[in-house]
Motif scaffolding. Structure first.
Motif, PDB file in Angstrom:
ATOM      1  N   VAL A 109       0.752  -1.185  -0.005  1.00  0.00           N
ATOM      2  CA  VAL A 109       0.043   0.063   0.010  1.00  0.00           C
ATOM      3  C   VAL A 109       1.101   1.239  -0.089  1.00  0.00           C
ATOM      4  O   VAL A 109       1.960   0.961   0.673  1.00  0.00           O
ATOM      5  N   TYR A 110       0.568   2.084  -0.872  1.00  0.00           N
ATOM      6  CA  TYR A 110       1.505   3.413  -0.827  1.00  0.00           C
ATOM      7  C   TYR A 110       0.561   4.464  -0.704  1.00  0.00           C
ATOM      8  O   TYR A 110      -0.588   4.736  -0.812  1.00  0.00           O
ATOM      9  N   ILE A 111       1.224   5.543  -0.033  1.00  0.00           N
ATOM     10  CA  ILE A 111       0.699   6.793   0.509  1.00  0.00           C
ATOM     11  C   ILE A 111       1.556   7.820  -0.266  1.00  0.00           C
ATOM     12  O   ILE A 111       2.896   8.017  -0.044  1.00  0.00           O
ATOM     13  N   ILE A 112       0.881   8.845  -1.226  1.00  0.00           N
ATOM     14  CA  ILE A 112       1.753   9.640  -1.909  1.00  0.00           C
ATOM     15  C   ILE A 112       1.075  10.921  -2.167  1.00  0.00           C
ATOM     16  O   ILE A 112      -0.108  11.004  -1.929  1.00  0.00           O
ATOM     17  N   SER A 113       1.990  11.957  -2.325  1.00  0.00           N
ATOM     18  CA  SER A 113       1.229  13.532  -2.315  1.00  0.00           C
ATOM     19  C   SER A 113       1.818  14.057  -3.779  1.00  0.00           C
ATOM     20  O   SER A 113       2.937  13.595  -4.052  1.00  0.00           O
ATOM     21  N   VAL A 125      -3.893  16.922   0.136  1.00  0.00           N
ATOM     22  CA  VAL A 125      -4.562  15.904  -0.598  1.00  0.00           C
ATOM     23  C   VAL A 125      -3.440  14.632  -0.948  1.00  0.00           C
ATOM     24  O   VAL A 125      -2.352  14.849  -1.227  1.00  0.00           O
ATOM     25  N   PHE A 126      -3.804  13.346  -0.700  1.00  0.00           N
ATOM     26  CA  PHE A 126      -2.899  12.414  -0.653  1.00  0.00           C
ATOM     27  C   PHE A 126      -3.690  11.220  -1.652  1.00  0.00           C
ATOM     28  O   PHE A 126      -4.792  10.906  -1.425  1.00  0.00           O
ATOM     29  N   LYS A 127      -2.789  10.320  -2.264  1.00  0.00           N
ATOM     30  CA  LYS A 127      -3.443   9.328  -2.820  1.00  0.00           C
ATOM     31  C   LYS A 127      -3.016   7.995  -2.039  1.00  0.00           C
ATOM     32  O   LYS A 127      -1.800   7.870  -1.801  1.00  0.00           O
ATOM     33  N   VAL A 128      -4.004   7.048  -1.943  1.00  0.00           N
ATOM     34  CA  VAL A 128      -3.621   5.870  -1.060  1.00  0.00           C
ATOM     35  C   VAL A 128      -3.887   4.766  -1.965  1.00  0.00           C
ATOM     36  O   VAL A 128      -5.384   4.703  -2.315  1.00  0.00           O
ATOM     37  N   GLY A 129      -3.001   4.189  -2.518  1.00  0.00           N
ATOM     38  CA  GLY A 129      -3.407   2.846  -3.482  1.00  0.00           C
ATOM     39  C   GLY A 129      -2.568   1.508  -3.051  1.00  0.00           C
ATOM     40  O   GLY A 129      -1.900   1.655  -2.230  1.00  0.00           O
ATOM     41  N   MET A 130      -2.667   0.758  -3.940  1.00  0.00           N
ATOM     42  CA  MET A 130      -2.124  -0.804  -3.753  1.00  0.00           C
ATOM     43  C   MET A 130      -1.656  -1.158  -5.005  1.00  0.00           C
ATOM     44  O   MET A 130      -1.857  -0.805  -6.151  1.00  0.00           O
ATOM     45  N   THR A 131      -0.242  -1.524  -4.958  1.00  0.00           N
ATOM     46  CA  THR A 131       0.440  -2.393  -6.080  1.00  0.00           C
ATOM     47  C   THR A 131       1.012  -3.498  -5.655  1.00  0.00           C
ATOM     48  O   THR A 131       1.396  -3.827  -4.570  1.00  0.00           O
ATOM     49  N   ARG A 132       1.072  -4.547  -6.586  1.00  0.00           N
ATOM     50  CA  ARG A 132       1.498  -5.862  -6.498  1.00  0.00           C
ATOM     51  C   ARG A 132       2.802  -6.029  -6.976  1.00  0.00           C
ATOM     52  O   ARG A 132       3.620  -6.818  -7.112  1.00  0.00           O
ATOM     53  N   ARG A 133       3.544  -4.837  -7.563  1.00  0.00           N
ATOM     54  CA  ARG A 133       4.797  -4.770  -8.095  1.00  0.00           C
ATOM     55  C   ARG A 133       5.847  -4.956  -7.196  1.00  0.00           C
ATOM     56  O   ARG A 133       5.879  -4.604  -5.967  1.00  0.00           O
ATOM     57  N   PHE A 139       5.582   3.275   2.173  1.00  0.00           N
ATOM     58  CA  PHE A 139       4.989   1.958   1.694  1.00  0.00           C
ATOM     59  C   PHE A 139       4.975   0.958   2.384  1.00  0.00           C
ATOM     60  O   PHE A 139       5.820   0.778   3.483  1.00  0.00           O
ATOM     61  N   ILE A 140       3.749   0.309   2.548  1.00  0.00           N
ATOM     62  CA  ILE A 140       3.625  -0.560   3.627  1.00  0.00           C
ATOM     63  C   ILE A 140       3.222  -1.976   2.947  1.00  0.00           C
ATOM     64  O   ILE A 140       2.027  -2.223   2.466  1.00  0.00           O
TER      65      ILE A 140
END
Length: 221
Positions: A81-85, A94-102, A126-127
């Motif tokens: 899970v990533y937290i980015i701005s 404002v932040f984007k909270v998403g997920m990646t399997r990379r 990155f969690i």
């Protein structure tokens, strides 16, 4: 989803590459072990051979760790899970909270910042989780009242303070690293440039970006 299919394909390619590396190190280790078996106990070369064998075993351990990570990611739920701005694009709340399997989550962040926004994203956390889907859902549920787009839930942007977001991360995973800094290097450099310092555009260097090339188009991560 297109992004999920692409990530699975990428993981499969990485798995094949890791398998080749694993086979290479195993073959080299076998050769060194044969040399060591033939070398007299009092040989001056024996220490060098043993050192080489130890080095190869360390490299093999690293490859096997990478192989395990890929296997976890391929199982479907594991990921980051990533937290980015993006200060220049959305401001400081404002932040984007998403997920990646990379395997390398930074690749996904770089992709998001390459075309759909004028500036690169900064990473705050990155969690990794064995159940990244569940972790992402938990984060989204805690932030649901702060969601910017309440119609298209695939747009994972939230209006929240940095302090509150950090506290949510620590509540969920006390060991997770959290970076409070918004570097926003391109944005800050752009603010510092006067009009006369901005280079002229060259039509040969300009490529119109289509919706199909937008890395955030039609994806849920």
């Amino acid at each position: 989803m297109r992004e999920e299919a692409e990530e699975r394909k990428r993981l499969e390619e990485q798995k094949k590459q890791v398998a080749l590396e694993e086979a290479k190190y195993q073959a080299e280790i076998a050769k060194i072990q044969d040399l060591l078996a033939q070398e007299p106990e009092d040989s001056e070369r024996r220490a060098d051979i043993e050192a080489k064998l130890q080095e190869l075993n360390v490299q093999l351990d690293l490859v096997e760790e990478k192989k395990e990570e890929i296997t976890k990611l391929q199982n479907g739920k594991a990921g980051n899970v990533y937290i980015i701005s993006n200060l220049g694009s959305f401001g400081d709340k404002v932040f984007k909270v998403g997920m990646t399997r990379r395997l390398d989550p930074q690749e996904r962040v770089d992709e998001l910042g390459s075309a759909s926004v004028p500036f690169k994203f900064d990473v705050h956390s990155f969690i990794f989780s064995e159940d990244a889907v569940g972790l992402e859902n938990e984060m989204h549920n805690r932030l649901r009242a702060r969601r910017l787009n309440k119609v298209n839930l695939r747009k994972e942007f939230f209006e929240v303070s940095l302090d509150e977001l950090e506290q949510i991360v620590l509540d969920i995973n006390p060991t997770a690293a959290f970076n409070r800094t918004m570097l926003a290097e391109d944005y800050k450099q752009s603010l510092s440039l006067g009009e006369e310092e901005i280079p002229l555009s060259n039509s040969d260097d300009t490529i119109e970006q289509s919706d199909e090339d937008d890395p955030d188009n039609g994806e849920n991560d």
